[in-house]
Design a protein around this motif. Structure first.
Motif, PDB file in Angstrom:
ATOM      1  N   ALA B 389       0.845  -1.205   0.000  1.00  0.00           N
ATOM      2  CA  ALA B 389       0.000   0.000   0.000  1.00  0.00           C
ATOM      3  C   ALA B 389       0.874   1.245   0.000  1.00  0.00           C
ATOM      4  CB  ALA B 389      -0.947  -0.006   1.206  1.00  0.00           C
ATOM      5  N   ALA B 390       1.931   1.219   0.824  1.00  0.00           N
ATOM      6  CA  ALA B 390       2.840   2.373   0.884  1.00  0.00           C
ATOM      7  C   ALA B 390       3.525   2.594  -0.470  1.00  0.00           C
ATOM      8  CB  ALA B 390       3.887   2.167   1.974  1.00  0.00           C
ATOM      9  N   TYR B 391       3.859   1.508  -1.154  1.00  0.00           N
ATOM     10  CA  TYR B 391       4.542   1.641  -2.448  1.00  0.00           C
ATOM     11  C   TYR B 391       3.592   2.041  -3.575  1.00  0.00           C
ATOM     12  CZ  TYR B 391       9.266   0.332  -1.200  1.00  0.00           C
ATOM     13  OH  TYR B 391      10.535   0.355  -0.689  1.00  0.00           O
ATOM     14  N   GLN B 392       2.305   1.654  -3.469  1.00  0.00           N
ATOM     15  CA  GLN B 392       1.347   2.034  -4.516  1.00  0.00           C
ATOM     16  C   GLN B 392       0.906   3.491  -4.382  1.00  0.00           C
ATOM     17  OE1 GLN B 392      -1.610  -1.011  -3.902  1.00  0.00           O
ATOM     18  NE2 GLN B 392      -0.780  -2.309  -5.525  1.00  0.00           N
ATOM     19  N   ALA B 393       1.006   4.027  -3.176  1.00  0.00           N
ATOM     20  CA  ALA B 393       0.499   5.381  -2.941  1.00  0.00           C
ATOM     21  C   ALA B 393       1.352   6.421  -3.662  1.00  0.00           C
ATOM     22  CB  ALA B 393       0.480   5.666  -1.442  1.00  0.00           C
ATOM     23  N   ARG B 394       0.683   7.446  -4.172  1.00  0.00           N
ATOM     24  CA  ARG B 394       1.383   8.529  -4.873  1.00  0.00           C
ATOM     25  C   ARG B 394       1.437   9.804  -4.045  1.00  0.00           C
ATOM     26  NH1 ARG B 394      -2.888   8.719  -9.401  1.00  0.00           N
ATOM     27  NH2 ARG B 394      -4.051   8.568  -7.465  1.00  0.00           N
ATOM     28  N   ILE B 395       0.745   9.806  -2.898  1.00  0.00           N
ATOM     29  CA  ILE B 395       0.690  10.998  -2.060  1.00  0.00           C
ATOM     30  C   ILE B 395       2.077  11.341  -1.505  1.00  0.00           C
ATOM     31  CG2 ILE B 395      -1.719  10.963  -1.311  1.00  0.00           C
ATOM     32  CD1 ILE B 395      -0.765   9.155   1.034  1.00  0.00           C
ATOM     33  N   PRO B 396       2.334  12.620  -1.238  1.00  0.00           N
ATOM     34  CA  PRO B 396       3.604  12.984  -0.594  1.00  0.00           C
ATOM     35  C   PRO B 396       3.695  12.362   0.803  1.00  0.00           C
ATOM     36  CG  PRO B 396       2.449  14.932  -1.428  1.00  0.00           C
ATOM     37  CD  PRO B 396       1.489  13.792  -1.524  1.00  0.00           C
ATOM     38  N   MET B 397       4.911  11.914   1.147  1.00  0.00           N
ATOM     39  CA  MET B 397       5.135  11.335   2.471  1.00  0.00           C
ATOM     40  C   MET B 397       6.341  12.010   3.118  1.00  0.00           C
ATOM     41  SD  MET B 397       4.623   7.255   1.854  1.00  0.00           S
ATOM     42  CE  MET B 397       3.218   6.621   0.944  1.00  0.00           C
ATOM     43  N   ALA B 398       6.270  12.107   4.441  1.00  0.00           N
ATOM     44  CA  ALA B 398       7.428  12.573   5.204  1.00  0.00           C
ATOM     45  C   ALA B 398       7.625  11.627   6.365  1.00  0.00           C
ATOM     46  CB  ALA B 398       7.209  13.992   5.709  1.00  0.00           C
TER      47      ALA B 398
END
Lengths: 74, 516
Positions: B389-398
């Protein structure tokens, strides 16, 4: 809230109270050891320890009751 | 003055007044005596004052008494539009005072239309569920004279709405079968302790099929669902349920076609100074999560999205008024990511990806849960799913590395193969596996050959202790920055403003349909 419950599968590392002892909110009742971490299980209410189900070295499962606290009268 | 249509206009008012009586005075009194509100009181409590605009109030089951006076028993499902904090929402709610919310007193087209309304008008959907399944009573088979191949009513819309508009479902009483499925087909499911229960089938069916004699609370009450993963939040009463629904929707856009609502920010409740002492030097000692969240996010803005995640904390919060997703660790609830914790993380990341919320990871991750119980619960697949899920997401992450990053779970808490802003606290501690326990295996031959293995072990430990300093990682640019923990919020606030500039191009439906 009077039950002190194990949040995870663990072994009992230290027992900090005996039956009849007084405890306040957030006092550690038992310290569990899991994955090399010492994790306190704390009192949810102030009152008197009325039951203690574990000893140092006991294996406990997630959700099992470690001790019971009889709350102070309101 | 009489008008051409006066009789009909009066009849509209008379029928609306009858619908407002719900199942009648006796049934309403019984509902209240059980400590539960009526469906109309609940809708009033949920929505801004006077904003409910009902659709289909005249639908029901007419009957005439001996004088020819017509009474229309309303359908036991209400829906319409209203406002929450001035923003439009759709609400659909079961009326338990009419046949216990059972399907045989429903007009199913209303329920289907409530789902269509939310999807078509791009507004969040709130389901207040209190009732049995879709099949109604077995008696219906005899009265109809035939059976049918079932299809869940409106399910194409129920499924599609998960990828289109925020959906919140609250169990307001016992909820079974189709009602239970509608409860979990949501981005947030809520259960009221002592008042509501959730199950596939209720106690009589379970007793008949399996012999297990359980009451409804034992079968599907808060004691079961606080940890099961079927319910996201357990709340103490109806007012808390309504407050949770209102708060949750406040972080989200009305649909995937809009951006999250940015409001006026406010300072955090906690003092940043506490962060310089938060993590104990002794790696065996836990820290408290609440002071961390209080010092980083806007005061009063932290909302937990899962009660079942054990040490995996997932929630929503605001940074200077900007909604974000939050993943963190509660060390008082365990040291590793449990299979349920992995599910909580998957759900949070999917929620943020669907509704375009940037994600903040306050990382302290010792890896996936190990041991026989974990293996039986498919720890590795459920953990790997969260990483996916983390790898499919395109949202910005910090990411703020608060303490540990170990194992596959730690390595994949966010996608470290793409650009994300990253800061580590001096308490940061990482590696493919922890030093403790690994030394004996790695240096076994040396230790066996030594005349003083204890002293040698201590020497090796000291050498490794120096090597695992986060400054050595920073020298090799293995971590972007090591920071004074007291700067955490200021840095995140700067980041979130940049992150929100990236969001407009992400607006629209998610690339994969959302599953519950």
């Amino acid at each position: 809230m009077t039950d002190v419950v194990a949040e995870m599968t663990a072994t009992v590392f230290r027992v900090h109270v005996a039956v009849g002892d007084r405890v306040s909110v957030d006092d550690p009742v038992v310290t569990l050891e899991s994955m090399k971490m010492e994790i306190p299980a704390v009192a949810g209410v102030s009152g008197t320890v009325s039951r203690l189900d574990v000893a140092e070295g006991s294996a406990v499962e997630e959700g099992s009751v470690l001790a019971v606290i009889e709350p102070d009268p309101a | 003055m009489a008008h051409t249509w006066s009789p009909e206009i009066e009849e509209i008012d008379r029928r609306a007044a009858r619908a407002a009586l719900m199942g009648g005075a006796e049934k309403v009194a019984r509902q209240r005596a059980a400590g539960r509100s009526t469906v109309r009181d609940r809708i009033a409590e949920l929505l801004d004052d006077g904003s409910f605009e009902e659709i289909g109030a005249l639908a029901g089951f007419p009957s005439a008494d001996e004088h020819g006076e017509v009474d229309v028993m309303p359908a036991n499902f209400l829906f319409g539009l209203g406002d929450i904090d001035g923003r439009r929402v759709a609400v659909g709610a079961d009326d338990f005072t009419i046949r216990g919310g059972a399907a045989d007193a429903s007009i199913m087209a209303k329920q289907v239309d409530s789902e269509r309304l939310a999807g078509a008008m791009r507004v969040p959907l709130v389901r207040l569920i209190e009732g049995t399944g879709g099949g109604g009573s077995v008696k219906m088979i005899e009265s109809a004279g035939y059976t049918y191949v079932p299809a869940n009513p409106g399910w194409d819309h129920v499924v599609a709405n998960m990828s289109l508009v925020p959906v919140v479902a609250a169990c307001m009483g016992p909820v079974a079968g189709l009602g239970a499925a509608r409860a979990v087909m949501s981005h947030l499911s809520i259960l009221i302790e002592g008042q509501s229960q959730l199950f596939v089938a209720g106690p009589p069916v379970v007793r008949h099929a399996t012999g297990a004699d359980l009451d409804k609370e034992q079968l599907g009450g808060a004691g079961v669902h606080a940890r099961s993963g079927a319910i996201d939040r357990v709340v103490p009463d109806e007012a808390a349920a309504m407050a949770a629904i209102r708060q949750f929707l406040g972080y989200l856009p009305s649909s995937v076609h809009e951006l999250p609502p940015v409001g006026a920010g406010c300072p955090p409740a906690g003092d940043a100074e506490v962060l310089a002492d938060l993590v104990p030097r002794n790696r065996r000692q836990p820290y408290k999560l609440k002071p961390l969240l209080d010092a980083v996010f806007d005061e009063g803005s932290v909302f937990s999205t899962a009660g079942y995640g054990a040490s995996v904390y997932t929630g929503l919060a605001r940074l200077d008024g900007h909604p974000v997703g939050v993943v963190a660790t509660d060390p008082y609830k365990g040291a590793t990511m449990t299979p349920n914790g992995a599910d909580a993380l998957t759900r949070l990341i999917d929620l943020c990806e669907t509704f375009h919320l940037p994600l903040v990871s306050l990382t302290d991750q010792a890896g996936m849960m190990i041991g026989l119980d974990a293996e039986k619960a498919a720890s590795i697949r459920r953990g790997a799913r969260a990483v996916a899920a983390a790898y499919q997401a395109r949202i910005p992450m910090a990411e703020v590395i608060v303490r540990r990053v170990f194992g596959v779970g730690g390595a994949g808490q966010i996608n470290r193969h793409r650009y994300s802003r990253q800061w580590a606290w001096p308490s940061g501690d990482w590696g493919s596996l922890p030093v403790e326990g690994g030394i004996e295996a790695a240096y076994r031959r040396d230790l066996e050959a030594s005349d003083d293995p204890d002293r040698l072990l201590k020497e090796i430990q000291d050498r490794l202790e120096d090597a695992r300093s986060p400054f050595h990682t920073a020298e090799r640019y293995g971590v972007q920055d090591v920071i004074d923990p007291r700067r955490t919020r200021d840095l995140l606030v700067r980041w979130v403003r940049d992150a929100y500039r990236v969001l407009p191009e992400l607006v629209g439906p998610p690339s994969l349909g959302v599953r519950p």
